[in-house]
Enzyme design. Structure first.
Site, mmCIF file in Angstrom:
data_model
loop_
_atom_site.group_PDB
_atom_site.id
_atom_site.type_symbol
_atom_site.label_atom_id
_atom_site.label_comp_id
_atom_site.label_asym_id
_atom_site.label_seq_id
_atom_site.Cartn_x
_atom_site.Cartn_y
_atom_site.Cartn_z
ATOM 1 N N MET A 156 31.062 32.255 59.378
ATOM 2 C CA MET A 156 30.254 33.426 59.762
ATOM 3 C C MET A 156 31.193 34.508 60.272
ATOM 4 O O MET A 156 31.118 34.959 61.412
ATOM 5 C CB MET A 156 29.238 32.988 60.826
ATOM 6 C CG MET A 156 28.146 33.982 61.109
ATOM 7 S SD MET A 156 27.094 34.267 59.681
ATOM 8 C CE MET A 156 25.644 34.877 60.531
ATOM 9 N N ARG A 158 33.089 38.336 58.861
ATOM 10 C CA ARG A 158 32.518 39.611 58.401
ATOM 11 C C ARG A 158 31.708 39.434 57.116
ATOM 12 O O ARG A 158 30.630 39.984 56.970
ATOM 13 C CB ARG A 158 33.632 40.613 58.124
ATOM 14 C CG ARG A 158 34.343 41.111 59.351
ATOM 15 C CD ARG A 158 35.312 42.208 58.917
ATOM 16 N NE ARG A 158 36.134 42.642 59.995
ATOM 17 C CZ ARG A 158 37.234 42.003 60.409
ATOM 18 N NH1 ARG A 158 37.631 40.914 59.798
ATOM 19 N NH2 ARG A 158 37.927 42.466 61.412
ATOM 20 N N THR A 237 32.640 31.889 47.019
ATOM 21 C CA THR A 237 33.341 33.148 46.727
ATOM 22 C C THR A 237 34.534 33.294 47.673
ATOM 23 O O THR A 237 35.047 34.399 47.860
ATOM 24 C CB THR A 237 32.396 34.362 46.904
ATOM 25 O OG1 THR A 237 31.832 34.318 48.226
ATOM 26 C CG2 THR A 237 31.286 34.389 45.883
ATOM 27 N N ARG A 239 37.661 30.550 48.583
ATOM 28 C CA ARG A 239 38.876 30.064 47.929
ATOM 29 C C ARG A 239 38.562 28.702 47.309
ATOM 30 O O ARG A 239 37.929 27.849 47.951
ATOM 31 C CB ARG A 239 40.014 29.867 48.937
ATOM 32 C CG ARG A 239 40.684 31.146 49.406
ATOM 33 C CD ARG A 239 41.511 31.812 48.290
ATOM 34 N NE ARG A 239 42.220 32.984 48.761
ATOM 35 C CZ ARG A 239 41.711 34.222 48.805
ATOM 36 N NH1 ARG A 239 40.482 34.455 48.394
ATOM 37 N NH2 ARG A 239 42.450 35.213 49.249
ATOM 38 N N GLU A 268 43.762 29.129 39.148
ATOM 39 C CA GLU A 268 43.389 30.457 38.653
ATOM 40 C C GLU A 268 44.601 31.075 37.972
ATOM 41 O O GLU A 268 45.705 30.976 38.520
ATOM 42 C CB GLU A 268 42.934 31.356 39.812
ATOM 43 C CG GLU A 268 41.650 30.861 40.454
ATOM 44 C CD GLU A 268 41.192 31.734 41.634
ATOM 45 O OE1 GLU A 268 41.799 32.795 41.876
ATOM 46 O OE2 GLU A 268 40.239 31.340 42.306
ATOM 47 N N HIS A 287 37.269 35.310 39.897
ATOM 48 C CA HIS A 287 37.763 35.764 41.208
ATOM 49 C C HIS A 287 37.663 37.295 41.293
ATOM 50 O O HIS A 287 38.670 37.997 41.409
ATOM 51 C CB HIS A 287 39.204 35.291 41.454
ATOM 52 C CG HIS A 287 39.556 35.315 42.920
ATOM 53 N ND1 HIS A 287 40.474 34.481 43.491
ATOM 54 C CD2 HIS A 287 39.103 36.097 43.946
ATOM 55 C CE1 HIS A 287 40.581 34.740 44.788
ATOM 56 N NE2 HIS A 287 39.746 35.728 45.088
#
Ligand code: GLV
Length: 332
Positions: A156, A158, A237, A239, A268, A287
């Site tokens: 929790m 930003r 969203t 890592r 990735e 990503h």
């Protein structure tokens, strides 16, 4: 100042022309391709002169890199995450690490909610349904509302808070787990705190918003997926490394959870033949949480300003290890 007396910086990030001009007026720029080690690319004189690096997450700045750059003052990351940098080693070496918090929260939250709605309404399956001509044979299967469903936020900060605001506006119940209680969010009625296991067990959608660090690596795996409802969706969203990917794939294949929306993966770019690419209950993105024109511009503006400030002796707006700045200020 002549070009040779300007402080030397490495740029390993895409710089808009106007920003490059601003930087070039105050620094001598050496371009290093993204992902390439500055220490291994520069010659001995350049390594000796280097004071700043502006880089993306592709550039790994570890202890050996820092040891090879004796005058380095700052690594300014063009990202909010900084798992590509060994921050404790940078702090030991008196190197300031800067990042880009705040300016990408809304874009990442948009993508998170986009994945959530995509999963709930089976939009990828719906697209295939129309394109393949199945519609002519009957209506598409019904999907589910998100209103009234429970969204669990692991983390929790930003971005988590921005997702909570948007989910509340969409009529979802929001619960969260974080190292510390977010009393402001609770007072505002944005989200209610849950113990970690309860978060996994109660959520219809579980979205991850924690950084990758040695203590969070592979922290979500078989145990956590088995706590989830078989009807629940997992969204990441943050890592890829915070999840044990093999165990997530197993949970997705065997119906332990209903599906997943993933913007990040352990490897990735994800190769097209990766097992995740063959799962029809998974929606994948490359990503791109912060990858909008406006947000990337705000990020590179902040990253470049952080670099210029640190090199010029002004306190940068976004520091990961402010102790380095404070120690320098105390000495000055
Ligand atoms: C993107 O993943 C970032 O950390 O900014």
């Amino acid at each position: 100042m002549s070009a040779s007396s300007l402080p030397t910086v490495v740029v390993s990030a895409p710089l808009p022309a106007d920003l490059r001009e601003r930087l070039a007026a105050r620094c001598s720029i050496i371009d290093v391709p993204a992902g390439q080690s500055p220490a291994q690319t520069l010659d001995a004189a350049q390594r000796e002169a280097l004071v700043g690096i502006l880089c993306t997450m592709k550039t790994r700045i570890q202890r050996d890199e820092l040891a090879a750059l004796p005058k380095l003052k700052v690594v300014s990351n063009f990202a909010v995450g900084f798992d590509n940098i060994d921050v404790p080693a940078a702090t030991e070496a008196n190197v300031l690490v800067c990042n880009t918090p705040g300016v990408l929260d809304k874009a990442v939250a948009d993508l998170t909610l986009g994945l959530l709605i995509c999963l709930a309404r089976n939009m990828v399956g719906g697209d295939a349904f129309v394109r393949s001509g199945q519609w002519a044979r009957g209506a598409a299967p019904l999907t589910s509302d998100i209103r009234g469903k429970t969204l669990g936020l692991l983390g929790m900060g930003r971005i988590g808070r921005e997702v909570a605001r948007m989910a509340c506006a969409l009529g979802m119940e929001v619960i969260y787990h974080n190292r510390s209680h977010d009393e402001a969010a609770e007072r505002e009625g944005l989200a209610q705190y849950r113990e970690r296991d309860a978060l996994f067990a109660e959520s219809d959608f579980l979205s991850v918003h924690i950084p990758l660090s040695p203590s969070t690596r592979h922290g979500i795996g078989k145990r956590e997926f088995s706590l989830m409802k078989p009807s629940a969706y997992f969204i990441n969203t943050a890592r890829g490394g915070v999840v044990n990917e093999a165990e997530m794939i197993e949970a997705l294949k065997t119906g332990v959870i209903a599906g997943a929306g993933l913007d990040v993966m352990e490897t990735e770019p994800l190769p097209g033949d990766h097992p995740l690419c063959s799962l029809s209950n998974v929606v994948l993105q490359a990503h791109v949480g912060s990858a909008t024109v406006e947000t990337r511009r705000a990020m590179i503006d902040l990253a470049a300003q952080n670099l210029l400030d640190a090199v010029g002796g002004t306190k940068p707006a976004a520091m990961v290890n402010p102790a380095v700045w404070e120690a320098g200020a105390a000495k000055a």
